[in-house]
Design a protein around this motif. Sequence first.
Motif, short mmCIF file in Angstrom:
data_model
loop_
_atom_site.label_atom_id
_atom_site.label_comp_id
_atom_site.label_asym_id
_atom_site.label_seq_id
_atom_site.Cartn_x
_atom_site.Cartn_y
_atom_site.Cartn_z
N PHE A 18 -5.80 -5.33 -9.65
CA PHE A 18 -5.85 -3.92 -10.35
C PHE A 18 -7.48 -3.72 -10.39
O PHE A 18 -8.56 -3.90 -9.59
CB PHE A 18 -6.39 -4.61 -12.07
CG PHE A 18 -7.77 -5.38 -12.31
CD1 PHE A 18 -9.17 -4.81 -12.82
CD2 PHE A 18 -7.93 -7.25 -12.33
CE1 PHE A 18 -10.53 -5.66 -12.54
CE2 PHE A 18 -9.18 -7.34 -13.05
CZ PHE A 18 -10.70 -6.82 -12.62
N THR A 19 -7.02 -2.25 -10.05
CA THR A 19 -8.60 -1.56 -10.37
C THR A 19 -9.36 -1.08 -11.37
O THR A 19 -9.20 -0.81 -12.36
CB THR A 19 -8.07 -0.28 -9.82
OG1 THR A 19 -6.95 0.71 -10.09
CG2 THR A 19 -7.72 -0.68 -7.97
N LEU A 49 4.51 -0.79 -2.98
CA LEU A 49 3.57 -1.09 -3.42
C LEU A 49 2.37 -0.02 -5.00
O LEU A 49 2.79 0.64 -5.14
CB LEU A 49 2.67 1.02 -2.26
CG LEU A 49 2.92 0.54 -0.88
CD1 LEU A 49 2.48 2.00 0.28
CD2 LEU A 49 1.92 -0.44 -0.67
N THR A 50 2.81 -1.43 -5.51
CA THR A 50 2.39 -0.78 -6.80
C THR A 50 0.60 -1.15 -6.75
O THR A 50 0.52 -1.99 -6.97
CB THR A 50 3.21 -2.24 -7.57
OG1 THR A 50 4.77 -2.49 -7.80
CG2 THR A 50 2.76 -2.03 -9.52
N LYS A 51 0.25 -0.36 -8.00
CA LYS A 51 -0.77 -0.74 -8.72
C LYS A 51 -1.26 -0.86 -10.25
O LYS A 51 -0.17 0.33 -10.29
CB LYS A 51 -1.53 0.33 -7.91
CG LYS A 51 -3.49 0.86 -8.19
CD LYS A 51 -3.86 2.12 -7.80
CE LYS A 51 -3.91 3.57 -8.22
NZ LYS A 51 -4.43 4.24 -8.09
N SER A 213 0.00 -5.84 -1.39
CA SER A 213 -0.98 -4.82 -2.26
C SER A 213 -1.51 -4.39 -2.63
O SER A 213 -1.96 -3.66 -2.80
CB SER A 213 0.20 -5.10 -3.68
OG SER A 213 0.58 -4.56 -4.97
N SER A 214 -2.50 -5.83 -2.36
CA SER A 214 -4.21 -5.62 -2.99
C SER A 214 -4.53 -4.80 -2.24
O SER A 214 -5.88 -4.40 -1.87
CB SER A 214 -4.63 -7.57 -3.26
OG SER A 214 -3.19 -7.27 -4.60
N HIS A 218 -5.17 2.31 -1.49
CA HIS A 218 -4.13 3.46 -3.11
C HIS A 218 -5.05 5.12 -2.97
O HIS A 218 -4.60 5.61 -2.82
CB HIS A 218 -3.90 2.95 -4.78
CG HIS A 218 -3.29 1.59 -4.29
ND1 HIS A 218 -1.72 2.25 -4.26
CD2 HIS A 218 -3.31 0.50 -4.07
CE1 HIS A 218 -1.12 0.77 -4.38
NE2 HIS A 218 -2.13 0.07 -4.24
N LYS A 219 -6.82 4.58 -3.56
CA LYS A 219 -7.35 6.03 -3.20
C LYS A 219 -8.76 5.95 -2.45
O LYS A 219 -9.01 4.75 -2.84
CB LYS A 219 -7.29 6.58 -4.85
CG LYS A 219 -7.46 6.17 -5.73
CD LYS A 219 -8.05 6.23 -7.13
CE LYS A 219 -8.62 5.24 -7.74
NZ LYS A 219 -8.46 6.05 -9.54
N ILE A 220 -9.47 6.93 -2.62
CA ILE A 220 -10.34 7.48 -2.04
C ILE A 220 -11.18 8.12 -2.31
O ILE A 220 -11.02 9.36 -2.31
CB ILE A 220 -10.52 6.96 -0.27
CG1 ILE A 220 -11.49 7.05 0.60
CG2 ILE A 220 -9.56 8.36 0.68
CD1 ILE A 220 -11.56 6.77 2.01
N ALA A 221 -12.66 7.89 -2.34
CA ALA A 221 -13.32 9.07 -2.75
C ALA A 221 -13.80 9.78 -2.27
O ALA A 221 -14.92 8.97 -0.74
CB ALA A 221 -14.70 8.02 -3.69
#
Length: 315
Positions: A18-19, A49-51, A213-214, A218-221
């Motif tokens: 998780f995040t 690609l499930t988050k 998946s881990s 998925h995103k970046i700052a």
Amino acid sequence: MEDFNDMISNGNLIDIGFTGNNFTWHRGHLWQRLDRVLFNDDWLNVFHLTKVEHLSRTLSDHSPILINIKNDCTAPISHFRFQNMWLLHPTFLDVVKVNWEAPVFPDDTISGMHRLWLKLKRLKIVLKCWNHNVFKNLFANISSVESKVNSLDSLFQSDPTEVNFALLNEAKVDLCMFQDQEEFWKQKAAVKHLVDGDRNTKYFHALVKKRRSSNFIHKIAKEDGTMSEDYGEIFSLAVNFFQSHLNKTFTPISSPNPAFIPHLVSSEDNALLSIPPSFEELKVVLFGIDSNFVAGPDGYTSNFFRKTWHIISGD
């Protein structure tokens, strides 16, 4: 609780991570991760690609959980990774030997690490072609040999001759060989806590899906603190970060007075530490590494160097 655990085990359900906040429940001074999302193989095969994201708590003492599915992503570049199952093929060592003994293009006088690197790089191209045309798809091979064993078994039951019995045994040997090769899922899963011989390929396949998946970003700052989920922007931001970070001007610190540093290594010890390692020392170290480990970015496992040592050790 045992029934619940049995349901998770029988359904081959896994937690992909998780995040967000580490805890999903809070009351007083107690913090726990009580809420989880579990997935099975079928889900991860379709939505790989499930988050899972833990959102912030509002009125409830439980955090809402968001499942995000990303399918509009460009497939990542597939890098070379040596598969230990290739070593079980009868023609593998011959392929390596012929390629290794060929002259190095464009200059065969190249020596040292550069020569070894060029040979390993050239061998990658050959092994990719050999895998596609000779080794072929492992699961298709197993299915084909299983069908062959079943048909020969029926033939031997109707006509129990020595010739049919020999053909049946030969097909069974081939099937055992392919089943041994199937342990490559254990290598891809990078599992260290199981002993050799475990062939639960479904379990290893689930671990590989979980790692994919881990490990996916998925995103970046961004520099302004906002988050970006665009794949192209994630790629460019990551590249730009390391380009600027690695190209910074280096300002060396003035060396301290060496008199303050105590001499803990004697001249004899220093001479021993400075001796180049012997050929046998290199072999002992190499053969002591786990067979599935990849020591560098070239993709070759230590098992490759072990099995081909009599061919490549000179370089």
